[in-house]
Design a protein around this motif. Structure first.
Motif, short mmCIF file in Angstrom:
data_model
loop_
_atom_site.label_atom_id
_atom_site.label_comp_id
_atom_site.label_asym_id
_atom_site.label_seq_id
_atom_site.Cartn_x
_atom_site.Cartn_y
_atom_site.Cartn_z
N ASP A 73 0.86 -1.19 0.00
CA ASP A 73 0.00 0.00 0.00
C ASP A 73 0.88 1.23 0.00
N VAL A 74 0.29 2.36 -0.34
CA VAL A 74 1.07 3.59 -0.48
C VAL A 74 0.28 4.78 0.04
N LEU A 75 0.99 5.68 0.69
CA LEU A 75 0.45 6.99 1.05
C LEU A 75 1.20 8.01 0.20
N TYR A 76 0.50 8.58 -0.75
CA TYR A 76 1.11 9.63 -1.55
C TYR A 76 1.06 10.94 -0.77
N THR A 77 2.14 11.70 -0.86
CA THR A 77 2.16 12.99 -0.18
C THR A 77 1.58 14.10 -1.05
N TRP A 78 1.63 13.93 -2.36
CA TRP A 78 1.14 14.93 -3.30
C TRP A 78 1.74 16.31 -3.02
N ALA A 79 3.03 16.34 -2.68
CA ALA A 79 3.70 17.60 -2.34
C ALA A 79 4.06 18.43 -3.57
N GLY A 80 4.05 17.82 -4.72
CA GLY A 80 4.48 18.53 -5.93
C GLY A 80 5.99 18.49 -6.04
N PRO A 81 6.52 18.97 -7.15
CA PRO A 81 7.97 18.90 -7.36
C PRO A 81 8.75 19.71 -6.33
N GLU A 82 9.87 19.16 -5.92
CA GLU A 82 10.76 19.85 -4.98
C GLU A 82 11.80 20.57 -5.81
N ILE A 83 11.72 21.89 -5.86
CA ILE A 83 12.59 22.69 -6.73
C ILE A 83 13.92 23.00 -6.05
N ALA A 84 13.89 23.31 -4.79
CA ALA A 84 15.10 23.71 -4.06
C ALA A 84 15.89 22.49 -3.60
N VAL A 85 17.15 22.73 -3.27
CA VAL A 85 17.99 21.67 -2.70
C VAL A 85 17.45 21.30 -1.31
N ALA A 86 17.06 22.31 -0.55
CA ALA A 86 16.46 22.05 0.76
C ALA A 86 15.09 21.43 0.55
N THR A 87 14.89 20.26 1.10
CA THR A 87 13.68 19.49 0.83
C THR A 87 12.58 19.83 1.83
N THR A 88 12.10 21.03 1.77
CA THR A 88 11.13 21.51 2.75
C THR A 88 9.77 20.82 2.62
N LYS A 89 9.18 20.87 1.44
CA LYS A 89 7.84 20.29 1.24
C LYS A 89 7.86 18.77 1.43
N ALA A 90 8.83 18.11 0.84
CA ALA A 90 8.88 16.66 0.94
C ALA A 90 9.02 16.22 2.39
N TYR A 91 9.94 16.86 3.11
CA TYR A 91 10.17 16.50 4.51
C TYR A 91 8.90 16.72 5.34
N SER A 92 8.30 17.88 5.20
CA SER A 92 7.10 18.21 5.98
C SER A 92 5.95 17.26 5.69
N THR A 93 5.75 16.95 4.41
CA THR A 93 4.63 16.07 4.06
C THR A 93 4.91 14.62 4.46
N GLN A 94 6.16 14.20 4.41
CA GLN A 94 6.49 12.86 4.88
C GLN A 94 6.21 12.73 6.37
N LEU A 95 6.60 13.75 7.12
CA LEU A 95 6.33 13.73 8.57
C LEU A 95 4.83 13.69 8.86
N ILE A 96 4.06 14.50 8.15
CA ILE A 96 2.62 14.55 8.42
C ILE A 96 1.96 13.24 8.00
N ALA A 97 2.42 12.64 6.91
CA ALA A 97 1.88 11.34 6.50
C ALA A 97 2.17 10.29 7.57
N MET A 98 3.36 10.31 8.13
CA MET A 98 3.71 9.37 9.20
C MET A 98 2.86 9.61 10.44
N TYR A 99 2.58 10.87 10.73
CA TYR A 99 1.76 11.19 11.90
C TYR A 99 0.34 10.66 11.72
N VAL A 100 -0.24 10.88 10.55
CA VAL A 100 -1.59 10.38 10.27
C VAL A 100 -1.61 8.86 10.37
#
Length: 176
Positions: free
Chosen positions: A130-157
């Motif tokens: 099974d999969v939980l998609y984060t649907w964060a959209g493309p990560e443009i910057a080197v700093a992975t802000t959106k990906a990291y935040s959405t991964q954390l919130i997916a884990m919390y849920v």
């Protein structure tokens, strides 16, 4: 950084319905989750760090062993994994090679598998039960802000729903 609130909303909103969490899983059932006696969180780089942080609240919520493992180490470490282990693999792209090999190693030992990825149809998403998609959209910057935040919130849920299934959280806390 400024896209984080929208990305987090995209991760959470589709999974909440009438005050309940619906992960949309097709293969990982509540009965399976009740049998899980350990969790391995597998990732590389920022995904590993999201899993490391998530391990703290998963251990607290579930009161079972939760280990965050670098994917590059997991596949060579002869991991202690069996059919009562849940392997959660995290990858922004869903194509991270070490993470993919970690997923395959966990499956080889009989673990149940859930992927947390951003890219629909990625190899890791396709090879996980099974999969939980984060649907964060493309990560443009080197700093992975959106990906990291959405991964954390997916884990919390995920942790909150697992705690509910396992009777580790009361209705008031679940609704909150």
């Amino acid at each position: 950084i400024m896209e984080q609130p929208e990305a987090i909303a995209k991760t959470i909103a589709p999974r909440i319905s009438n005050g309940r969490i619906d992960l949309g899983f097709k293969h990982i059932t509540a009965e399976m989750l009740k049998k899980v006696n350990s969790i391995k969180i597998i990732g590389c780089g920022s995904a590993y760090h999201a899993g490391f942080v998530a391990g703290y609240f998963m251990r607290a919520a579930l009161r079972i062993p939760v280990e965050s493992v670098l994917a590059s180490e997991f596949r060579y470490d002869d991991p202690i994994v069996d059919e009562n282990t849940l392997a959660i693999v995290i990858s922004q792209s869903g194509e991270t090679l070490d993470t993919l090999y970690g997923l395959r190693e966990a499956k080889k030992h009989g673990a149940k598998t859930i992927a947390i990825v951003n890219v629909v149809g990625s190899t890791i998403a396709n090879e996980s039960e099974d999969v939980l998609y984060t649907w964060a959209g493309p990560e443009i910057a080197v700093a992975t802000t959106k990906a990291y935040s959405t991964q954390l919130i997916a884990m919390y849920v995920l942790a909150v729903q697992f705690a509910k299934v396992r009777g580790r959280i009361d209705e008031e806390a679940y609704a909150g």
